[in-house]
Design a protein around this motif. Structure first.
Motif, PDB file in Angstrom:
ATOM      1  N   ARG A  33       1.896  16.048  -9.564  1.00  4.76           N
ATOM      2  CA  ARG A  33       0.734  15.214  -9.231  1.00  4.76           C
ATOM      3  C   ARG A  33       1.146  14.028  -8.361  1.00  4.76           C
ATOM      4  O   ARG A  33       0.419  13.674  -7.420  1.00  4.76           O
ATOM      5  N   SER A  34       2.278  13.412  -8.655  1.00  2.00           N
ATOM      6  CA  SER A  34       2.758  12.287  -7.844  1.00  2.00           C
ATOM      7  C   SER A  34       3.068  12.740  -6.417  1.00  2.00           C
ATOM      8  O   SER A  34       2.767  12.031  -5.452  1.00  2.00           O
ATOM      9  N   ALA A  35       3.670  13.936  -6.293  1.00  2.00           N
ATOM     10  CA  ALA A  35       3.974  14.466  -4.963  1.00  2.00           C
ATOM     11  C   ALA A  35       2.698  14.740  -4.173  1.00  2.00           C
ATOM     12  O   ALA A  35       2.588  14.389  -2.994  1.00  2.00           O
ATOM     13  N   GLY A  36       1.705  15.363  -4.843  1.00  2.00           N
ATOM     14  CA  GLY A  36       0.430  15.615  -4.168  1.00  2.00           C
ATOM     15  C   GLY A  36      -0.300  14.340  -3.813  1.00  2.00           C
ATOM     16  O   GLY A  36      -0.897  14.222  -2.731  1.00  2.00           O
ATOM     17  N   ILE A  83       3.549  -2.364  -0.230  1.00  2.00           N
ATOM     18  CA  ILE A  83       2.103  -2.554  -0.273  1.00  2.00           C
ATOM     19  C   ILE A  83       1.530  -2.091  -1.612  1.00  2.00           C
ATOM     20  O   ILE A  83       0.775  -2.823  -2.272  1.00  2.00           O
ATOM     21  N   ILE A  84       1.884  -0.886  -2.027  1.00  2.00           N
ATOM     22  CA  ILE A  84       1.345  -0.358  -3.280  1.00  2.00           C
ATOM     23  C   ILE A  84       1.848  -1.158  -4.475  1.00  2.00           C
ATOM     24  O   ILE A  84       1.084  -1.478  -5.394  1.00  2.00           O
ATOM     25  N   TRP A  85       3.125  -1.502  -4.460  1.00  2.00           N
ATOM     26  CA  TRP A  85       3.689  -2.198  -5.619  1.00  2.00           C
ATOM     27  C   TRP A  85       3.055  -3.572  -5.806  1.00  2.00           C
ATOM     28  O   TRP A  85       2.759  -3.987  -6.926  1.00  2.00           O
ATOM     29  N   ILE A  86       2.840  -4.288  -4.710  1.00  2.00           N
ATOM     30  CA  ILE A  86       2.262  -5.632  -4.817  1.00  2.00           C
ATOM     31  C   ILE A  86       0.791  -5.566  -5.216  1.00  2.00           C
ATOM     32  O   ILE A  86       0.317  -6.376  -6.027  1.00  2.00           O
ATOM     33  N   LEU A  87       0.060  -4.592  -4.690  1.00  2.00           N
ATOM     34  CA  LEU A  87      -1.371  -4.511  -4.979  1.00  2.00           C
ATOM     35  C   LEU A  87      -1.668  -3.947  -6.368  1.00  2.00           C
ATOM     36  O   LEU A  87      -2.482  -4.502  -7.115  1.00  2.00           O
ATOM     37  N   THR A  88      -1.037  -2.836  -6.719  1.00  2.00           N
ATOM     38  CA  THR A  88      -1.432  -2.139  -7.944  1.00  2.00           C
ATOM     39  C   THR A  88      -0.270  -1.758  -8.865  1.00  2.00           C
ATOM     40  O   THR A  88      -0.504  -1.350  -9.996  1.00  2.00           O
ATOM     41  N   LYS A  89       0.978  -1.835  -8.352  1.00  2.00           N
ATOM     42  CA  LYS A  89       2.152  -1.361  -9.106  1.00  2.00           C
ATOM     43  C   LYS A  89       2.003   0.101  -9.538  1.00  2.00           C
ATOM     44  O   LYS A  89       2.513   0.530 -10.572  1.00  2.00           O
ATOM     45  N   GLY A  90       1.262   0.864  -8.732  1.00  2.00           N
ATOM     46  CA  GLY A  90       1.073   2.283  -9.034  1.00  2.00           C
ATOM     47  C   GLY A  90      -0.151   2.587  -9.864  1.00  2.00           C
ATOM     48  O   GLY A  90      -0.493   3.759 -10.062  1.00  2.00           O
ATOM     49  N   GLY A  91      -0.829   1.591 -10.359  1.00  2.00           N
ATOM     50  CA  GLY A  91      -2.011   1.797 -11.203  1.00  2.00           C
ATOM     51  C   GLY A  91      -3.284   1.821 -10.367  1.00  2.00           C
ATOM     52  O   GLY A  91      -3.227   1.826  -9.132  1.00  2.00           O
ATOM     53  N   PRO A  92      -4.426   1.831 -11.038  1.00  2.00           N
ATOM     54  CA  PRO A  92      -4.586   1.932 -12.499  1.00  2.00           C
ATOM     55  C   PRO A  92      -4.417   3.370 -12.983  1.00  2.00           C
ATOM     56  O   PRO A  92      -4.861   4.314 -12.319  1.00  2.00           O
ATOM     57  N   VAL A  93      -3.745   3.524 -14.107  1.00  2.00           N
ATOM     58  CA  VAL A  93      -3.467   4.832 -14.712  1.00  2.00           C
ATOM     59  C   VAL A  93      -2.829   5.768 -13.676  1.00  2.00           C
ATOM     60  O   VAL A  93      -3.287   6.901 -13.478  1.00  2.00           O
ATOM     61  N   ASP A  94      -1.813   5.285 -12.989  1.00  2.00           N
ATOM     62  CA  ASP A  94      -1.047   6.075 -12.016  1.00  2.00           C
ATOM     63  C   ASP A  94      -1.877   6.571 -10.832  1.00  2.00           C
ATOM     64  O   ASP A  94      -1.477   7.521 -10.149  1.00  2.00           O
ATOM     65  N   GLY A 121      -9.135  -2.046  -9.826  1.00  2.00           N
ATOM     66  CA  GLY A 121      -9.183  -1.674 -11.231  1.00  2.00           C
ATOM     67  C   GLY A 121      -9.746  -0.292 -11.471  1.00  2.00           C
ATOM     68  O   GLY A 121      -9.655   0.232 -12.578  1.00  2.00           O
ATOM     69  N   GLU A 122     -10.340   0.322 -10.459  1.00  2.00           N
ATOM     70  CA  GLU A 122     -10.872   1.679 -10.575  1.00  2.00           C
ATOM     71  C   GLU A 122      -9.999   2.634  -9.761  1.00  2.00           C
ATOM     72  O   GLU A 122      -9.524   2.286  -8.680  1.00  2.00           O
ATOM     73  N   ARG A 123      -9.821   3.838 -10.266  1.00  2.00           N
ATOM     74  CA  ARG A 123      -8.852   4.765  -9.690  1.00  2.00           C
ATOM     75  C   ARG A 123      -9.116   5.063  -8.208  1.00  2.00           C
ATOM     76  O   ARG A 123      -8.249   4.876  -7.356  1.00  2.00           O
ATOM     77  N   LYS A 124     -10.310   5.530  -7.899  1.00  2.00           N
ATOM     78  CA  LYS A 124     -10.614   5.921  -6.522  1.00  2.00           C
ATOM     79  C   LYS A 124     -10.622   4.715  -5.590  1.00  2.00           C
ATOM     80  O   LYS A 124     -10.117   4.785  -4.463  1.00  2.00           O
ATOM     81  N   LEU A 125     -11.212   3.620  -6.055  1.00  2.00           N
ATOM     82  CA  LEU A 125     -11.273   2.418  -5.222  1.00  2.00           C
ATOM     83  C   LEU A 125      -9.876   1.840  -4.975  1.00  2.00           C
ATOM     84  O   LEU A 125      -9.591   1.354  -3.882  1.00  2.00           O
TER      85      LEU A 125
END
Length: 308
Positions: free
Chosen positions: A83-86, A248-259, A168-172
């Motif tokens: 899933r992470s690769a996709g 960019i990803i780490w500062i904004l969300t750290k991989g979240g929410p819920v991966d 805070g929402e996955r898609k957004l």
């Protein structure tokens, strides 16, 4: 006298040979510091990563166990890794598509002779020149669910009646990180396309006008074919850089929410410095390295073909 001349000739010959030897090895002496730097900073850690990928090891446990290819077989059968690769592939494709499309559009606009064009070109460099850490913090303020500027303007102009949790929402959150990454990368793509547009001979467009071609016909029959190699090279480079993006990803969300925004690079970081599992994180790093080296080979072949 003859002996003296012969000795002088031999001495000059030896000096000439020594000088040639010095000239031969001088460039290598200048390259030596860079070579040592590359070995210490890149090659040595790379070799260690390949080595660790065959071991079961943890930063919390000094003992390590050789497991061969078990780390790789675990990753290829693990649904979370798949899933992470996709997700990484989807995130990269979305960001690169935005960069290429908007970059080409801006390049077409900036190639026109209009007043103040140099000012616009200078302003375009700001997102690219700004460090990703700084730009990501600014975007985090913009996306803030309580006090962010985006919610403020959306509510002021009646686009929405309530505050939106952009991160805070996955898609957004996925879309928000893509937009931030695209914003930071569009200037580079624009400048490359702009240079390619300026290299197209005006005589081609003049001949097309004589034949009665309109703007759309000239774009598809002249502009795109002339930019084909530049588009291929830029796409490959941009894909590699975007796929490998972390800040960019780490500062904004750290991989979240819920991966939801956890790409492979984020997952590697979490596995290594969150779970302290150096074996699995090294195996993931090797997989990412092989993917990127494949793309680099494609880039090299495109470049060689273009030069030929």
């Amino acid at each position: 006298m003859r002996l003296s001349c012969s000795e002088n000739y031999k001495t000059q010959s030896r000096n000439t040979e020594k000088l040639k030897i010095k000239k031969k090895y001088v460039p290598y002496l200048f390259l030596l510091p860079s070579a040592l730097f590359m070995i210490l900073v890149f090659l040595y850690p790379l070799c260690l990563t390949f080595k660790y990928s065959f071991f079961k090891m943890s930063m919390l446990n000094p003992n390590s166990e050789f497991v061969g290819l078990k780390n790789f077989s675990y990753l290829f059968t693990n649904s979370d890794f798949s899933r992470s690769a996709g997700r990484t592939l989807m995130w990269t494709i979305c960001s690169v598509s935005i960069k290429l499309s908007i970059g080409l559009l801006l390049a077409l606009l900036l190639s026109k002779k209009i007043r103040g064009i140099k000012i616009y070109r200078t302003l375009l460099l700001i997102p690219w020149a700004m460090p990703h850490a700084v730009s990501s913090i600014i975007w985090a303020w913009i996306y803030d669910g309580n006090y962010g500027y985006l919610n403020y303007f959306f509510m002021k102009f009646g686009i929405t009646s309530q505050k939106i949790s952009w991160l805070g929402e996955r898609k957004l959150a996925f879309i928000s990180t893509v937009i931030n990454d695209a914003w930071a990368g569009i200037p580079f793509v624009t400048l490359v396309f702009l240079a390619g547009l300026q290299a197209i001979p005006e005589s081609l467009y003049e001949a097309a006008e004589v034949d009665g071609a309109n703007r759309v016909n000239k774009f598809f029959s002249i502009t795109l074919p002339q930019l084909k190699n530049i588009i291929l090279v830029t796409s490959t480079l941009t894909f590699i850089w975007t796929f490998n993006s972390f800040n960019i990803i780490w500062i904004l969300t750290k991989g979240g929410p819920v991966d939801a925004t956890e790409t492979l690079i984020i997952k590697i970081y979490r596995q290594a410095f969150g779970k302290f599992d150096m074996g699995l994180s090294s195996a993931m790093s090797v997989i990412v390295f092989l993917i990127l080296i494949t793309l680099s080979i494609i880039y090299w072949k495109i470049t060689v073909t273009d030069e030929e």
